[in-house]
Design a protein around this motif. Structure first.
Motif, PDB file in Angstrom:
ATOM      1  N   MET A 157      42.206  48.277  50.735  1.00 32.78           N
ATOM      2  CA  MET A 157      40.925  48.848  50.415  1.00 32.78           C
ATOM      3  C   MET A 157      39.854  47.599  50.766  1.00 32.78           C
ATOM      4  O   MET A 157      39.974  46.712  50.043  1.00 32.78           O
ATOM      5  CB  MET A 157      40.585  49.300  49.315  1.00 32.78           C
ATOM      6  N   ARG A 158      38.988  47.741  51.688  1.00 33.07           N
ATOM      7  CA  ARG A 158      37.703  46.783  51.776  1.00 33.07           C
ATOM      8  C   ARG A 158      36.744  47.248  51.074  1.00 33.07           C
ATOM      9  O   ARG A 158      36.258  48.491  50.793  1.00 33.07           O
ATOM     10  CB  ARG A 158      37.429  46.779  53.529  1.00 33.07           C
ATOM     11  N   PRO A 159      35.739  46.301  50.894  1.00 30.50           N
ATOM     12  CA  PRO A 159      34.256  46.690  50.132  1.00 30.50           C
ATOM     13  C   PRO A 159      33.818  47.715  50.941  1.00 30.50           C
ATOM     14  O   PRO A 159      33.774  47.932  52.158  1.00 30.50           O
ATOM     15  CB  PRO A 159      33.655  45.328  50.144  1.00 30.50           C
ATOM     16  N   SER A 160      32.822  48.406  50.314  1.00 36.00           N
ATOM     17  CA  SER A 160      32.389  49.647  50.575  1.00 36.00           C
ATOM     18  C   SER A 160      31.328  49.490  51.822  1.00 36.00           C
ATOM     19  O   SER A 160      30.889  48.441  51.590  1.00 36.00           O
ATOM     20  CB  SER A 160      31.789  50.605  49.664  1.00 36.00           C
ATOM     21  N   ARG A 171      37.304  49.522  36.488  1.00 35.67           N
ATOM     22  CA  ARG A 171      37.042  48.513  35.578  1.00 35.67           C
ATOM     23  C   ARG A 171      37.075  47.214  36.524  1.00 35.67           C
ATOM     24  O   ARG A 171      36.080  46.246  36.225  1.00 35.67           O
ATOM     25  CB  ARG A 171      38.322  48.467  34.583  1.00 35.67           C
ATOM     26  N   TYR A 172      37.620  47.099  37.388  1.00 35.81           N
ATOM     27  CA  TYR A 172      37.826  45.709  38.045  1.00 35.81           C
ATOM     28  C   TYR A 172      36.401  45.685  38.713  1.00 35.81           C
ATOM     29  O   TYR A 172      35.690  44.433  39.062  1.00 35.81           O
ATOM     30  CB  TYR A 172      38.857  45.498  39.091  1.00 35.81           C
ATOM     31  N   HIS A 173      35.982  46.646  39.473  1.00 35.01           N
ATOM     32  CA  HIS A 173      34.756  46.588  40.324  1.00 35.01           C
ATOM     33  C   HIS A 173      33.632  46.435  39.165  1.00 35.01           C
ATOM     34  O   HIS A 173      32.595  45.824  39.779  1.00 35.01           O
ATOM     35  CB  HIS A 173      34.720  47.675  41.321  1.00 35.01           C
ATOM     36  N   ARG A 174      33.732  46.978  38.029  1.00 33.35           N
ATOM     37  CA  ARG A 174      32.510  46.906  36.966  1.00 33.35           C
ATOM     38  C   ARG A 174      32.468  45.463  36.663  1.00 33.35           C
ATOM     39  O   ARG A 174      31.459  45.052  36.611  1.00 33.35           O
ATOM     40  CB  ARG A 174      32.827  47.767  36.034  1.00 33.35           C
ATOM     41  N   VAL A 183      44.189  37.005  43.102  1.00 26.25           N
ATOM     42  CA  VAL A 183      43.963  38.353  42.652  1.00 26.25           C
ATOM     43  C   VAL A 183      42.783  39.344  43.373  1.00 26.25           C
ATOM     44  O   VAL A 183      43.185  40.282  43.571  1.00 26.25           O
ATOM     45  CB  VAL A 183      43.507  38.033  41.150  1.00 26.25           C
ATOM     46  N   GLU A 184      41.748  38.558  43.793  1.00 23.87           N
ATOM     47  CA  GLU A 184      41.009  39.375  44.696  1.00 23.87           C
ATOM     48  C   GLU A 184      41.554  39.669  45.777  1.00 23.87           C
ATOM     49  O   GLU A 184      41.053  40.902  46.315  1.00 23.87           O
ATOM     50  CB  GLU A 184      39.684  38.215  45.003  1.00 23.87           C
ATOM     51  N   GLU A 185      42.244  39.091  46.507  1.00 21.98           N
ATOM     52  CA  GLU A 185      42.804  39.454  47.780  1.00 21.98           C
ATOM     53  C   GLU A 185      43.688  40.645  47.312  1.00 21.98           C
ATOM     54  O   GLU A 185      43.668  41.574  48.216  1.00 21.98           O
ATOM     55  CB  GLU A 185      43.749  38.352  48.414  1.00 21.98           C
ATOM     56  N   GLU A 186      44.522  40.354  46.492  1.00 20.98           N
ATOM     57  CA  GLU A 186      45.519  41.529  46.021  1.00 20.98           C
ATOM     58  C   GLU A 186      44.939  42.897  45.791  1.00 20.98           C
ATOM     59  O   GLU A 186      45.060  44.041  46.016  1.00 20.98           O
ATOM     60  CB  GLU A 186      46.710  41.224  45.080  1.00 20.98           C
ATOM     61  N   MET A 187      43.682  42.723  44.929  1.00 24.02           N
ATOM     62  CA  MET A 187      43.020  43.705  44.610  1.00 24.02           C
ATOM     63  C   MET A 187      42.408  44.725  45.779  1.00 24.02           C
ATOM     64  O   MET A 187      42.281  45.770  45.857  1.00 24.02           O
ATOM     65  CB  MET A 187      41.958  43.487  43.486  1.00 24.02           C
ATOM     66  N   GLU A 209      43.539  44.926  48.492  1.00 22.41           N
ATOM     67  CA  GLU A 209      44.634  45.791  49.193  1.00 22.41           C
ATOM     68  C   GLU A 209      45.117  46.813  48.188  1.00 22.41           C
ATOM     69  O   GLU A 209      46.256  47.451  48.463  1.00 22.41           O
ATOM     70  CB  GLU A 209      45.948  44.749  49.727  1.00 22.41           C
ATOM     71  N   SER A 210      44.711  46.988  47.031  1.00 23.41           N
ATOM     72  CA  SER A 210      45.306  48.020  46.149  1.00 23.41           C
ATOM     73  C   SER A 210      46.542  47.464  45.654  1.00 23.41           C
ATOM     74  O   SER A 210      47.277  48.396  45.465  1.00 23.41           O
ATOM     75  CB  SER A 210      45.177  49.197  46.479  1.00 23.41           C
ATOM     76  N   ASP A 211      47.019  46.461  45.760  1.00 26.21           N
ATOM     77  CA  ASP A 211      48.288  45.850  45.233  1.00 26.21           C
ATOM     78  C   ASP A 211      48.407  45.321  44.037  1.00 26.21           C
ATOM     79  O   ASP A 211      48.442  44.177  43.603  1.00 26.21           O
ATOM     80  CB  ASP A 211      49.001  44.771  46.389  1.00 26.21           C
ATOM     81  N   PHE A 212      48.360  46.285  43.193  1.00 30.13           N
ATOM     82  CA  PHE A 212      48.208  45.921  41.652  1.00 30.13           C
ATOM     83  C   PHE A 212      49.376  45.071  41.241  1.00 30.13           C
ATOM     84  O   PHE A 212      49.046  44.129  40.268  1.00 30.13           O
ATOM     85  CB  PHE A 212      48.233  47.177  40.881  1.00 30.13           C
ATOM     86  N   SER A 213      50.468  45.500  41.754  1.00 31.92           N
ATOM     87  CA  SER A 213      51.665  44.447  41.302  1.00 31.92           C
ATOM     88  C   SER A 213      51.696  43.211  41.507  1.00 31.92           C
ATOM     89  O   SER A 213      51.815  42.334  40.930  1.00 31.92           O
ATOM     90  CB  SER A 213      53.016  45.078  41.938  1.00 31.92           C
ATOM     91  N   ALA A 214      51.076  42.915  42.862  1.00 35.32           N
ATOM     92  CA  ALA A 214      50.843  41.628  43.313  1.00 35.32           C
ATOM     93  C   ALA A 214      49.938  40.906  42.498  1.00 35.32           C
ATOM     94  O   ALA A 214      49.887  39.620  42.261  1.00 35.32           O
ATOM     95  CB  ALA A 214      50.540  41.507  44.887  1.00 35.32           C
TER      96      ALA A 214
END
Ligand code: MSP
Length: 658
Positions: free
Chosen positions: A1-4, A40-43, A409-413, A415-420
């Protein structure tokens, strides 16, 4: 997922809206927890966030469930929806909007969409002929049936022929394919994107978007004979959530969605084709990304579903974990959230097991994160009189590691790769633990190296602060507890992603150490205990005499069942349906009734003739394999009937059974 890329730079995230005739289980919670973590992360990043979820309340299935409970559909959905909302609150889901498809403004929005598309010629009147699966509210092609049943839920399907409106999905196939090819981030993960592309390449057929008028559905505007197909109704929720069609300000602020999370089962036919085609027809921009996650299956490898009786209530799991571990229920809920997102890469399937949950709880939460906190705070208490020192010379050593992990963490988020993302956060925990081991503050204290001691403890506490921010989208209440124990609650400093840097910990504040947040579990003892409890539950279910409690029904509820004696006049096999018999039964009424029964494998039609069976006489008629069934006969046995319930003395057809 890329920023909107929507105009206001906002983050609009959606979950599917849930069917109300199910109770929320681990599978549903997964989608919602993932969306909550993103929101929550984006907030934390300081973006304007809209996190929407809700309930899908129309459809015959709901009307039938209500009837079976002797309730009006509206009463029924009101009751069930309260249960869903309660579950989300218990799982720390902080949504911004909760839509119910029975909300008047949603109903108007759906009708508006329908009218507009009919006017533009994208919706036209035709005739629907084919199979329909009521539980899944899906029209199916003959070739899609598996053993004559629904490929999704494996239940019997019904044959229907009716005038109906169709949406011209086929007209958008090429544009849609191009859009998907040009925007590799539109359908995620990549494997699903490929599936969707091959589905489109086989040709999209127009989708039937109405059915014969039913009481409990949204009426087609200006045509009283038709109701709007539940999926058309449900998909429009993403629009009505943000004020469509009237509230242009809201729409401009949030449209299009940044990220739409769905399970893999509802991607191809609905979210990746029908939905974007509807938006194209409405001239609205498509969502930035639709991410299809995998499924949680039971430890035995089965799909989790009500009909299989293996539904895991996430709150019960958390309560049990709290009991086993001694953690608070709130922390146990967070631990389950952590487990679900850490255990499997988002997009893949996972199997839920208690051993897996407890192993993660011990290794990651009690040992790594918990231990870091439990050893750091007592050192500050003992050597620094509970006061956070000033950083002083030499402090800030963990800074580069914090920066590295934050970027990861920013990179993985993204990509919606929560586990990573979690794995990256755990690298920081490991680094902080290692730092403490190697710098030995206890030796520094012994050797009276006060400046160095203060620098080391400042760094570790500062790093725990950063960790409190980083884990907060995943484990919000546990992060609050970390915040409290660090003494930050009193400072009123809010968690913010901007503060995920070294040297931001305020000095001179007093820490407030408390009980260990994640107490260790003895896994062997716990699994034995769980096993014993399961066996006990199973046994008591078997000897169940539901005299009291939630599972018991009242005498009034029982009285709603109309059981009558019926004499079987005719019994026939149904061509193409190996398990079904068509029975003609005399119930003492003007006309004998036709009843379809799934007993053909166990009973020969001839042996049933003139038998006095027991019939549920007030069941709403239904059509099974194209044959109307006006009741149900009772038989002993579970999935497979073993014996017919018959009267042992002659009594006239229609005699009531109590
Ligand atoms: N009402 C439709 C969605 C309409 S959205 C416009 C629906 N509802 S559902 O309640 O059946 O499912 C909602 C979500 O829960 C789906 O994303 C589905 O994939 C997810 N899950 C249901 N069971 C699941 C698992 N066992 N595992 C993971 N997710 C699963 O479909």
């Amino acid at each position: 997922m890329r920023p909107s890329d929507n105009s206001a730079g906002s983050f609009y995230i959606t979950t599917p809206i849930y069917y109300v005739n199910d109770l929320p289980h681990v599978g549903h919670s997964y989608t919602t927890i993932a969306a909550d973590v993103h929101a929550r992360y984006h907030r934390l990043l300081g973006e304007p966030v809209l996190f929407s979820t809700g309930t899908d309340e129309h459809g015959q299935k709901v009307a039938r469930s209500a009837e079976a409970r002797g309730m009006k559909p509206q009463e029924f959905v009101d009751e069930v929806v309260a249960g869903w909302q309660r579950m989300w609150e218990r799982l720390h889901i902080d949504y911004d909007r909760f839509i119910r498809t029975t909300d008047p403004h949603h109903v108007l929005a759906v009708q508006h969409v329908f009218r507009r598309l009919r006017e533009s010629g994208d919706i036209y009147l035709g005739e629907y002929q084919g199979w329909y699966c009521i539980p899944c509210e899906t029209h199916l092609l003959e070739s899609e049936l598996v053993d004559g049943c629904c490929p999704q839920c494996q239940r019997a399907v019904e044959q229907v022929t009716e005038p109906a409106y169709f949406f011209r999905t086929s007209a958008y196939a090429d544009r849609l394919r191009e859009h998907i090819e040009r925007n590799p981030e539109f359908i995620l993960p990549e494997s699903r994107r490929n599936e969707v592309l091959s589905f489109i390449k086989e040709g999209l057929r127009d989708v039937c978007v109405s059915r014969s008028r039913t009481e409990w559905d949204i009426p087609v505007p200006d045509d009283e004979t038709q109701s709007i197909y539940v999926w058309f109704d449900a998909l429009a929720n993403y629009l009505s959530q943000v004020g469509y069609p009237d509230n242009q300000d809201e729409l401009a602020k949030w449209w299009p969605p940044t990220l739409q999370l769905v399970g893999k089962d509802i991607l191809t036919r609905f979210h990746a084709t029908l939905w974007p085609a509807m938006l194209m027809a409405l001239d609205l921009p498509l969502p930035d990304a639709i991410f299809a996650h995998g499924w949680w299956i039971s430890a035995e490898g089965d799909k989790i579903s009500k009909s299989r009786g293996n539904v895991l209530d996430p709150y019960e799991v958390a309560q049990e974990l709290a009991e086993i571990s001694g953690a608070t229920t709130s922390v146990a809920v967070d631990s389950l959230r952590y487990f679900l997102l850490r255990e499997v890469t988002f997009g893949l399937d996972g199997s839920f097991s208690w051993r897996g949950l407890l192993t993660r709880f011990n290794a990651d939460l009690a040992n790594d994160l918990g231990n870091l906190l439990n050893r750091t705070l007592p050192l500050v208490e003992r050597y620094l009189d509970k006061k956070i020192p000033h950083p002083g010379p030499g402090a800030g050593e963990l800074g580069p590691e914090i920066d590295r992990v934050r970027n990861l963490v920013e990179e993985e988020m993204a990509e919606s790769d929560f586990s990573a993302a979690l794995a990256a956060i755990w690298q920081l925990i490991a680094s902080a633990n290692k730092f403490l081991d190697s710098r030995e503050p206890w030796t520094l204290h012994k050797e009276s190296k006060q400046v160095e001691l203060e620098a080391v403890l400042y760094d570790v506490v500062d790093c725990v602060r950063v960790l409190g921010i980083m884990v907060s989208p995943f484990m919000p209440e546990s992060a609050d507890e970390i915040w409290r124990q660090l003494g930050l609650e009193a400072t009123q400093i809010e968690k913010s992603w901007r503060d995920c840097h070294a040297m931001e910990m305020p000095s001179d504040i007093a820490i407030a150490p408390g009980r260990p947040i994640f107490p260790r579990v003895d896994i062997e003892r716990a699994t034995d205990r769980l096993q014993a409890r399961r066996e006990h539950d199973k046994k008591s279910q078997q000897d169940q005499v539901p005299a009291t409690g939630a599972s018991a029904i009242s005498i009034e509820q029982f009285a709603q069942l109309e059981l009558r004696v019926g004499t079987v006049l005719e019994a026939h096999r149904i061509p193409g349906a190996d398990k079904l018999l068509r029975l003609i039964i005399d119930l003492g009424e003007d006309q004998p009734r036709q009843v379809v029964a799934g007993i053909a494998e166990q009973f020969n039609p001839r042996e049933l003739l003139n038998v006095n069976v027991v019939v549920v006489a007030n069941l709403a008629p239904t059509t099974i394999r194209g044959v109307e069934s006006q009741g149900m006969i009772l038989a002993a046995g579970g999935e497979k009937p073993e014996a017919m319930i018959v009267t042992d003395r002659v009594c006239p057809p229609g005699t009531i059974v109590r």
